[in-house]
Write a protein that holds these residues in place. Sequence first.
Motif, short mmCIF file in Angstrom:
data_model
loop_
_atom_site.label_atom_id
_atom_site.label_comp_id
_atom_site.label_asym_id
_atom_site.label_seq_id
_atom_site.Cartn_x
_atom_site.Cartn_y
_atom_site.Cartn_z
N ARG A 51 -10.65 -10.15 -6.48
CA ARG A 51 -9.72 -9.04 -6.70
C ARG A 51 -9.81 -8.05 -5.54
N CYS A 52 -8.65 -7.54 -5.08
CA CYS A 52 -8.63 -6.58 -3.98
C CYS A 52 -8.19 -5.21 -4.47
N ALA A 53 -8.78 -4.17 -3.87
CA ALA A 53 -8.41 -2.81 -4.25
C ALA A 53 -7.04 -2.46 -3.70
N VAL A 54 -6.81 -2.82 -2.44
CA VAL A 54 -5.57 -2.43 -1.77
C VAL A 54 -4.96 -3.62 -1.04
N GLY A 55 -3.66 -3.79 -1.19
CA GLY A 55 -2.93 -4.78 -0.41
C GLY A 55 -1.90 -4.07 0.46
N LEU A 56 -1.91 -4.35 1.76
CA LEU A 56 -0.93 -3.75 2.68
C LEU A 56 0.11 -4.81 3.03
N ALA A 161 -4.12 7.55 4.84
CA ALA A 161 -3.72 7.06 3.51
C ALA A 161 -4.80 6.13 2.94
N LEU A 162 -5.32 5.24 3.78
CA LEU A 162 -6.35 4.30 3.32
C LEU A 162 -7.61 5.03 2.88
N VAL A 163 -8.04 5.99 3.70
CA VAL A 163 -9.27 6.73 3.39
C VAL A 163 -9.09 7.52 2.09
N ALA A 164 -7.92 8.14 1.93
CA ALA A 164 -7.67 8.91 0.71
C ALA A 164 -7.73 7.98 -0.51
N LEU A 165 -7.13 6.81 -0.40
CA LEU A 165 -7.14 5.85 -1.51
C LEU A 165 -8.56 5.39 -1.84
N LEU A 166 -9.31 5.05 -0.79
CA LEU A 166 -10.64 4.49 -1.00
C LEU A 166 -11.61 5.54 -1.52
N GLU A 167 -11.38 6.80 -1.14
CA GLU A 167 -12.26 7.88 -1.61
C GLU A 167 -11.71 8.54 -2.86
N ASN A 168 -10.61 7.99 -3.38
CA ASN A 168 -10.03 8.48 -4.63
C ASN A 168 -9.61 9.95 -4.53
N LYS A 169 -9.05 10.31 -3.38
CA LYS A 169 -8.58 11.67 -3.17
C LYS A 169 -7.05 11.67 -3.12
N PRO A 170 -6.41 12.81 -3.41
CA PRO A 170 -4.94 12.83 -3.32
C PRO A 170 -4.48 12.62 -1.88
N MET A 171 -3.31 11.96 -1.75
CA MET A 171 -2.77 11.73 -0.41
C MET A 171 -2.10 13.00 0.07
N ASP A 172 -2.78 13.73 0.91
CA ASP A 172 -2.24 14.98 1.44
C ASP A 172 -1.88 14.72 2.90
N LEU A 173 -0.71 14.08 3.09
CA LEU A 173 -0.39 13.61 4.44
C LEU A 173 0.41 14.66 5.20
N PRO A 174 0.01 14.97 6.43
CA PRO A 174 0.71 16.01 7.19
C PRO A 174 2.12 15.60 7.59
N TYR A 175 3.00 16.61 7.80
CA TYR A 175 4.40 16.37 8.14
C TYR A 175 4.56 15.43 9.33
N GLU A 176 3.73 15.60 10.33
CA GLU A 176 3.93 14.88 11.60
C GLU A 176 3.77 13.38 11.46
N VAL A 177 3.02 12.89 10.46
CA VAL A 177 2.74 11.45 10.43
C VAL A 177 3.75 10.66 9.61
N ILE A 178 4.58 11.34 8.80
CA ILE A 178 5.57 10.59 8.02
C ILE A 178 6.91 10.63 8.74
N LYS A 179 7.24 9.51 9.36
CA LYS A 179 8.48 9.38 10.13
C LYS A 179 9.09 8.03 9.81
N TYR A 180 10.43 7.96 9.90
CA TYR A 180 11.09 6.69 9.58
C TYR A 180 11.30 5.83 10.84
#
Lengths: 181, 240
Positions: A51-56, A161-180
């Motif tokens: 079983r895997c915790a995260v699949g990308l 995002a990965l570190v937040a998931l693995l450490e069970n913390k909320p994803m508090d992602l800065p504006y600059e990194v979310i781009k389409y």
Amino acid sequence: MAKPKIATASLAGCFGCHMSLLDIDDRILKLVELVDFDKSPVDDIKKFTGRCAVGLIEGGCCNEENVHNLQYFRENCDILISVGECAIMGGIPAMRNNIPLKECLDEAYLNGPTVYNPSGKIPGDKELPLILDRVYPCHEVVKMDYYLPGCPPPADLLWQALVALLENKPMDLPYEVIKYD
Amino acid sequence: MSDKIKFTMDGVEIEATQGQTIMQAADEAGIYIPRLCAHKDLLPFGSCRVCTVMVNDRPQAACTQPVSPGMAVDSETPELNDIRRSIVEMLFVEGNHYCAFCEKSGNCELQALGYRLGMLAPRYPYMFNKHDVDASHPDIYIDHNRCILCGRCVRSSKELDGKNVFQFVGRGIHKRVAFNSDTDLSGTDVSVTDRAIENCPVGAILKKRSAYAVPIGKRKYDSQPIGSDIESRKAAVKQS
């Protein structure tokens, strides 16, 4: 305690998102301390070993093999993430979506100006995965739990995002990194 | 008699001038209301509904609704921002918006609203509709795949350029921007210097040979959310 496991796949993608994952530079050493890689092109493991915790997931679904692979990931991963524009909306491969499939195949194998195909046939070997009528975003095939956009998503986005998931913390992602793009 | 009135925005009292729209008053006070079809140099149009606010608990378009004394306006609420995001998501699934290779990416208002409103993936299924590209004009091309039917080109051509190059045709899902020409875009009197060209919020109408001039990281919305220019006025308003 055993390290959590992550798995990755490139469906109808260009491996650019995997390249972006490698772009985390020396943090890859920390990543290896945090997780074990299961099924992934990174280590060439073909079948899930547990079983895997995260699949990308990179890329959308353009053929039946993509669909089976995506369903296989859904069965074996707790959290499944669409990584990059192709997984989220089909991306460049989805440009064929408003052209009938037959026209696409005819252009690629019969009528294109640079086509060399003495058989005059469209490849139909049983070994080849059947191509779908159009390219599907991952979340239109299975339930996806999270989305990391970008073409490719920046290394900083994947890392945070990965570190937040693995450490069970909320994803508090800065504006600059979310781009389409 | 003073023509100044007072009303509240998200519970904060704001001064406005009689005759202003809610959006104009909010802009002056340094409060950004998300918008797509509205443009400061154009008459209010009220078509995209992204600027919907609650006025005394009733939904109204902030770009068309005039201010009145004592009105209570709510704008930055989770419910309204979810409705705004759903409108942006509908526009993303109805057209074919490939940000990855679009020349407007980084300077696109639709994309910037997606960023500001926190869109990661649309909640609606993609439609992959077929749309045309008209590249017949020597200096301009129009890509209907990216058009969001805001009407800024239609209105700019009439109101600012004194021409009548663009017009809507069709209804519902068949609605599109057409040209005042018997042939194609090259048959119109459109010019590359027209305000109609620069006022397109997305990558639907673009100047040829001008793409990718600004590197990634330095484009308009790379590090600052859309509306930051208006919000930066807030500090100045407070000081004065």
